[in-house]
Design a protein around this motif. Structure first.
Motif, PDB file in Angstrom:
ATOM      1  N   ILE A  53      15.932 -11.635 -10.498  1.00  0.00           N
ATOM      2  CA  ILE A  53      16.935 -12.692 -10.398  1.00  0.00           C
ATOM      3  C   ILE A  53      16.281 -13.917  -9.772  1.00  0.00           C
ATOM      4  CG2 ILE A  53      19.139 -13.357  -9.380  1.00  0.00           C
ATOM      5  CD1 ILE A  53      19.903 -10.378  -9.487  1.00  0.00           C
ATOM      6  N   THR A  54      16.424 -15.064 -10.414  1.00  0.00           N
ATOM      7  CA  THR A  54      15.835 -16.293  -9.897  1.00  0.00           C
ATOM      8  C   THR A  54      16.814 -16.999  -8.959  1.00  0.00           C
ATOM      9  OG1 THR A  54      16.614 -17.595 -11.790  1.00  0.00           O
ATOM     10  CG2 THR A  54      14.428 -16.619 -11.967  1.00  0.00           C
ATOM     11  N   ASN A  55      16.261 -17.680  -7.991  1.00  0.00           N
ATOM     12  CA  ASN A  55      16.987 -18.455  -6.983  1.00  0.00           C
ATOM     13  C   ASN A  55      17.712 -17.580  -5.964  1.00  0.00           C
ATOM     14  OD1 ASN A  55      16.143 -20.880  -8.034  1.00  0.00           O
ATOM     15  ND2 ASN A  55      17.951 -21.111  -9.319  1.00  0.00           N
ATOM     16  N   PHE A  56      17.542 -16.272  -6.018  1.00  0.00           N
ATOM     17  CA  PHE A  56      18.251 -15.410  -5.074  1.00  0.00           C
ATOM     18  C   PHE A  56      17.687 -15.540  -3.660  1.00  0.00           C
ATOM     19  CE2 PHE A  56      19.850 -11.596  -3.044  1.00  0.00           C
ATOM     20  CZ  PHE A  56      21.179 -11.645  -3.440  1.00  0.00           C
ATOM     21  N   THR A  57      16.366 -15.645  -3.543  1.00  0.00           N
ATOM     22  CA  THR A  57      15.754 -15.765  -2.217  1.00  0.00           C
ATOM     23  C   THR A  57      16.257 -17.013  -1.506  1.00  0.00           C
ATOM     24  OG1 THR A  57      13.804 -14.582  -2.995  1.00  0.00           O
ATOM     25  CG2 THR A  57      13.559 -15.855  -0.971  1.00  0.00           C
ATOM     26  N   GLN A  58      16.342 -18.129  -2.225  1.00  0.00           N
ATOM     27  CA  GLN A  58      16.859 -19.357  -1.627  1.00  0.00           C
ATOM     28  C   GLN A  58      18.319 -19.186  -1.224  1.00  0.00           C
ATOM     29  OE1 GLN A  58      15.238 -19.090  -4.478  1.00  0.00           O
ATOM     30  NE2 GLN A  58      13.480 -20.451  -4.413  1.00  0.00           N
ATOM     31  N   LEU A  59      19.060 -18.465  -2.041  1.00  0.00           N
ATOM     32  CA  LEU A  59      20.474 -18.252  -1.761  1.00  0.00           C
ATOM     33  C   LEU A  59      20.677 -17.449  -0.472  1.00  0.00           C
ATOM     34  CD1 LEU A  59      23.360 -18.705  -2.794  1.00  0.00           C
ATOM     35  CD2 LEU A  59      23.125 -16.584  -4.100  1.00  0.00           C
TER      36      LEU A  59
ATOM     37  N   PHE B 140      24.986 -12.048 -19.301  1.00  0.00           N
ATOM     38  CA  PHE B 140      25.847 -11.809 -18.145  1.00  0.00           C
ATOM     39  C   PHE B 140      25.522 -12.773 -17.007  1.00  0.00           C
ATOM     40  CE2 PHE B 140      26.403  -9.651 -14.011  1.00  0.00           C
ATOM     41  CZ  PHE B 140      27.768  -9.429 -14.027  1.00  0.00           C
ATOM     42  N   ILE B 141      24.241 -12.903 -16.684  1.00  0.00           N
ATOM     43  CA  ILE B 141      23.834 -13.780 -15.584  1.00  0.00           C
ATOM     44  C   ILE B 141      24.182 -15.233 -15.888  1.00  0.00           C
ATOM     45  CG2 ILE B 141      21.832 -14.699 -14.324  1.00  0.00           C
ATOM     46  CD1 ILE B 141      22.525 -11.891 -13.408  1.00  0.00           C
ATOM     47  N   SER B 142      23.982 -15.656 -17.135  1.00  0.00           N
ATOM     48  CA  SER B 142      24.216 -17.069 -17.468  1.00  0.00           C
ATOM     49  C   SER B 142      25.703 -17.413 -17.575  1.00  0.00           C
ATOM     50  CB  SER B 142      23.497 -17.439 -18.759  1.00  0.00           C
ATOM     51  OG  SER B 142      24.087 -16.800 -19.865  1.00  0.00           O
ATOM     52  N   LEU B 143      26.550 -16.448 -17.881  1.00  0.00           N
ATOM     53  CA  LEU B 143      27.969 -16.741 -18.103  1.00  0.00           C
ATOM     54  C   LEU B 143      28.894 -16.365 -16.949  1.00  0.00           C
ATOM     55  CD1 LEU B 143      28.331 -15.668 -21.843  1.00  0.00           C
ATOM     56  CD2 LEU B 143      27.970 -17.969 -20.901  1.00  0.00           C
TER      57      LEU B 143
ATOM     58  N   MET C  30      26.232 -12.083   0.434  1.00  0.00           N
ATOM     59  CA  MET C  30      25.021 -11.913  -0.362  1.00  0.00           C
ATOM     60  C   MET C  30      24.910 -10.474  -0.887  1.00  0.00           C
ATOM     61  SD  MET C  30      21.095 -12.035   0.837  1.00  0.00           S
ATOM     62  CE  MET C  30      21.431 -10.562   1.745  1.00  0.00           C
ATOM     63  N   VAL C  31      25.152  -9.505  -0.002  1.00  0.00           N
ATOM     64  CA  VAL C  31      25.093  -8.094  -0.405  1.00  0.00           C
ATOM     65  C   VAL C  31      26.155  -7.810  -1.466  1.00  0.00           C
ATOM     66  CG1 VAL C  31      25.447  -5.718   0.383  1.00  0.00           C
ATOM     67  CG2 VAL C  31      24.033  -7.290   1.726  1.00  0.00           C
ATOM     68  N   ASP C  32      27.347  -8.346  -1.279  1.00  0.00           N
ATOM     69  CA  ASP C  32      28.417  -8.145  -2.260  1.00  0.00           C
ATOM     70  C   ASP C  32      28.035  -8.720  -3.624  1.00  0.00           C
ATOM     71  OD1 ASP C  32      29.984  -6.865  -0.378  1.00  0.00           O
ATOM     72  OD2 ASP C  32      31.255  -8.615   0.024  1.00  0.00           O
ATOM     73  N   LEU C  33      27.440  -9.894  -3.621  1.00  0.00           N
ATOM     74  CA  LEU C  33      27.040 -10.532  -4.873  1.00  0.00           C
ATOM     75  C   LEU C  33      25.957  -9.725  -5.580  1.00  0.00           C
ATOM     76  CD1 LEU C  33      27.424 -13.010  -6.726  1.00  0.00           C
ATOM     77  CD2 LEU C  33      25.618 -14.144  -5.396  1.00  0.00           C
ATOM     78  N   LEU C  34      24.938  -9.303  -4.838  1.00  0.00           N
ATOM     79  CA  LEU C  34      23.860  -8.515  -5.440  1.00  0.00           C
ATOM     80  C   LEU C  34      24.386  -7.166  -5.915  1.00  0.00           C
ATOM     81  CD1 LEU C  34      20.875  -8.702  -6.135  1.00  0.00           C
ATOM     82  CD2 LEU C  34      20.360  -7.649  -3.923  1.00  0.00           C
ATOM     83  N   ASN C  35      25.296  -6.568  -5.165  1.00  0.00           N
ATOM     84  CA  ASN C  35      25.905  -5.304  -5.569  1.00  0.00           C
ATOM     85  C   ASN C  35      26.691  -5.465  -6.866  1.00  0.00           C
ATOM     86  OD1 ASN C  35      26.615  -2.476  -5.125  1.00  0.00           O
ATOM     87  ND2 ASN C  35      28.677  -3.293  -4.801  1.00  0.00           N
ATOM     88  N   LYS C  36      27.408  -6.574  -7.005  1.00  0.00           N
ATOM     89  CA  LYS C  36      28.160  -6.835  -8.234  1.00  0.00           C
ATOM     90  C   LYS C  36      27.207  -6.897  -9.436  1.00  0.00           C
ATOM     91  CE  LYS C  36      31.378  -9.918  -8.070  1.00  0.00           C
ATOM     92  NZ  LYS C  36      32.105 -11.184  -7.927  1.00  0.00           N
TER      93      LYS C  36
ATOM     94  N   ALA D 221      26.733 -18.341 -11.895  1.00  0.00           N
ATOM     95  CA  ALA D 221      26.448 -19.704 -12.341  1.00  0.00           C
ATOM     96  C   ALA D 221      26.685 -20.709 -11.219  1.00  0.00           C
ATOM     97  CB  ALA D 221      27.293 -20.053 -13.563  1.00  0.00           C
ATOM     98  N   SER D 222      27.711 -20.486 -10.418  1.00  0.00           N
ATOM     99  CA  SER D 222      28.005 -21.426  -9.329  1.00  0.00           C
ATOM    100  C   SER D 222      26.894 -21.440  -8.280  1.00  0.00           C
ATOM    101  CB  SER D 222      29.350 -21.094  -8.679  1.00  0.00           C
ATOM    102  OG  SER D 222      29.275 -19.887  -7.956  1.00  0.00           O
TER     103      SER D 222
END
Length: 185
Positions: A11-17, A83-86, A26-32, A91-92
């Motif tokens: 996943i790109t940009n996750f480290t910055q996030l 999935f990642i792009s939509l 963050m954990v909830d998002l990655l788990n999703k 996306a936000s």
């Protein structure tokens, strides 16, 4: 295993996030994301091997129960990219994905004396990992063996010759999508 297909997805940009987002969110998002990826492994009869930070490793061909595992990995990769792009939450946060896929022999087994882990090793695994590392956002890079098995059913950009760490110069192919079949009429 004489023949498997390995995919790494990062996943790109996750480290910055992680620097901007509350840890629980963050954990909830990655788990999703990874839970959805897990559902895709079930759909395509593939084996999730592990997650490493924001990277996901999946293998096809460890069991022969689900048909063409090379095509199943390709279809999963295309669905993951979509999935990642939509997905609105992803996306936000400007998250993307890049993937590497390689096909060939690998060794698999359970290791460790605490927290046993099933893992896969070998040149095929290394190539898939390096292809993922070399990919740009939205790219699905494959080795020549994978391309050869998929080229009749999927579209690819012309090959690029790149220097792959530990392998030297290799032809790589960017998987674009499925071949569109025309309907009669």
């Amino acid at each position: 295993h004489a023949d498997v297909t390995v995919m790494f997805a990062d996943i790109t940009n996750f480290t910055q996030l992680t620097l901007q987002m509350q840890p629980r969110r963050m954990v909830d998002l990655l788990n999703k994301v990874f839970s959805w990826f897990d559902s895709m492994t079930d759909k395509y009869g593939l084996e999730k091997i592990k997650t490493i930070g924001d990277a996901y490793m999946v293998v096809g061909g460890l069991t022969r129960s689900h048909g063409d595992y090379v095509r199943n990995i390709a279809d999963m990769a295309l669905e993951m990219r979509e999935f990642i792009s939509l997905h609105p939450d992803l996306a936000s946060h400007n998250l993307g994905i890049h993937m590497g896929i390689a096909t060939g022999p690998a060794v698999a087994g359970v290791i460790g004396s605490k927290r046993f882990i099933y893992d896969v090793w070998g040149d095929t695994v290394n190539i898939a990992s390096r292809l993922s590392d070399d990919g740009e956002r939205g790219e699905i890079l494959t080795d020549k063996t994978t391309y050869s098995r998929l080229r009749k059913h999927y579209t690819f950009d012309p090959p690029d010759i790149v220097d792959i760490r530990g392998k030297g110069k290799m032809a790589i192919y960017k998987l674009k999508g499925r071949v569109q079949t025309s309907s009669p009429g």
